[in-house]
Design an enzyme around this catalytic site. Structure first.
Site, short mmCIF file in Angstrom:
data_model
loop_
_atom_site.label_atom_id
_atom_site.label_comp_id
_atom_site.label_asym_id
_atom_site.label_seq_id
_atom_site.Cartn_x
_atom_site.Cartn_y
_atom_site.Cartn_z
N LYS A 160 -82.83 33.10 90.23
CA LYS A 160 -83.09 32.77 88.83
C LYS A 160 -83.79 33.97 88.20
O LYS A 160 -84.91 34.32 88.55
CB LYS A 160 -83.97 31.52 88.73
N ASP A 177 -89.90 17.67 82.81
CA ASP A 177 -88.53 18.03 82.41
C ASP A 177 -87.50 17.48 83.39
O ASP A 177 -86.54 18.16 83.74
CB ASP A 177 -88.40 19.55 82.29
N GLY A 203 -79.92 28.82 81.93
CA GLY A 203 -80.86 27.87 81.34
C GLY A 203 -81.59 28.50 80.18
O GLY A 203 -81.30 29.63 79.77
#
Length: 380
Positions: A92, A189, A73
């Site tokens: 992540k 988002d 991302g």
């Protein structure tokens, strides 16, 4: 004086024991911590998820090998980690030295730890060491929603019943954020790539890096720095920096149209000059051809009334004026009701010919013109 002192002391003790007071104090501390620009050892005390040592994560991801990489991302790559005993977790890894990465990290580690709902992704841990900042999530074997609906080889795996349940799940998750959670959250988002699917295809809203907490009576806010993904951002946010719960409602409407059609809003183009999925859906709706919007692979499994209802609700959500859009509470009610008569939608935002960069964005407020063609840096 003694009686008054005792009364005051008792009042202070009872206030501290009052869960509402503690909740208010907790929310204030959360907001102050998230707005600071650092992460100290003392900050770990207020986090409700386990801390993982970097060495253990390195072993579980085989030193972040490419074979374990699940995707990437705007703030960093995601890896699959396998821990002793076979437990699988998604890690992540935020880009080191990124100010945005620190802000996103603090948002997620606090917000997701505090929020519990079956349609929100679950944070299982975090790691901070030097410039390394990592978030550990429950592993989603089916990855993200966009990997199904926009892939012509896999989209047929999502029957209409499955897509409708995904739409309902996303709606319930957003309602929880806006109204039912301890902290009233605007996601900012919401998009198909930020909806993850578990082994049973249950949708889980993820990526709270841009999320904002609203006070009890607060309804909107503004920013000079617009961050999000064009195609999903509401016009008042993209052009003027104003965001509210209705901004999330707009994003939800776009997601619903994409789930129904199997077509991306960004990059959509038809030879007749239609440059937006929203415009295309609006034109079909006005021509009484709304079913033509439906993904062709659904013709054997679709429910006519449900498809039309989803398109109707989506068009209500993407109306140009935020005050015309329903709340998520109303959207959930309309989607779940078999008998309610739905309002007639007005023209959606961006229903004129507008060219927009299809990349995610992080920018100052763009200038409004008949053709919006600002090129923006790659974001999330």
């Amino acid at each position: 004086m003694r009686r008054q002192h005792g009364s005051n002391q008792g009042s202070r003790e009872s206030t501290q024991e009052n869960p509402d007071f503690r909740l208010y104090d907790s929310e204030k501390r959360i907001k102050m911590w998230m707005e600071s620009r650092q992460f100290d050892e003392d900050d770990k005390k207020g986090i409700d998820v386990p801390f993982f040592d970097l060495e253990i994560i390195l072993q579980a991801t085989n030193n972040f090998s490419d074979e374990n990489k699940l995707g990437k991302g705007g703030f960093g790559p995601v890896y699959k980690a396998t821990f002793p005993g076979g437990q699988e977790i998604a890690v992540k890894r935020l880009w080191s030295g990124s100010g945005q990465g620190l802000e996103e990290f603090k948002n997620e580690v606090i917000l997701i730890a505090k929020l519990q709902h079956r349609n929100l992704v679950r944070l299982v841990g975090y790691c901070v060491k030097g410039d390394e900042k990592m978030l550990l999530y429950e592993y989603m074997p089916n990855k993200s929603l966009d990997s199904f609906i926009f892939d012509r080889r896999r989209c047929g795996l999502l029957t209409w019943d499955t897509r409708f349940e995904i739409i309902l799940g996303i709606a319930r998750g957003m309602l929880y954020l806006h109204q039912d959670s301890r902290l009233r959250i605007i996601h900012r988002d919401l998009k198909t790539s930020n909806v993850l699917l578990d082994e049973e295809m249950t949708p889980k809203i993820s990526d709270f890096g841009l999320a904002r907490i609203f006070e009890a009576k607060q309804t909107e806010a503004s920013t000079q720095r617009v961050i999000g993904t064009y195609g999903y951002m509401s016009p008042e946010y993209a052009l003027d920096g104003f965001f509210s719960f209705k901004s999330d409602v707009f994003s939800f409407g776009v997601v619903v149209l994409e789930i129904v059609s199997g077509i991306r809003n960004t990059g959509f183009y038809r030879s007749e000059g239609t440059m937006s999925l929203l415009t295309h859906a609006w034109n079909l709706w006005n021509d009484n051809k709304a079913l033509d919007l439906m993904d062709q692979v659904l013709h054997e499994t679709y429910n006519r009334d449900q498809v039309l209802k989803c398109i109707n609700v989506a068009l209500l959500c993407v109306q140009e004026d935020p005050s015309d859009r329903p709340t998520m509470s109303n959207a959930v009610f309309m989607l779940g009701s078999e008998t309610v008569t739905l309002p007639v939608p007005k023209k959606p935002a961006f229903a004129v010919k507008i060219g927009v960069s299809t990349t995610a964005s992080s920018s100052s407020k763009p200038e409004l013109s008949s053709v919006l063609s600002t090129t923006l840096e790659q974001g999330r």
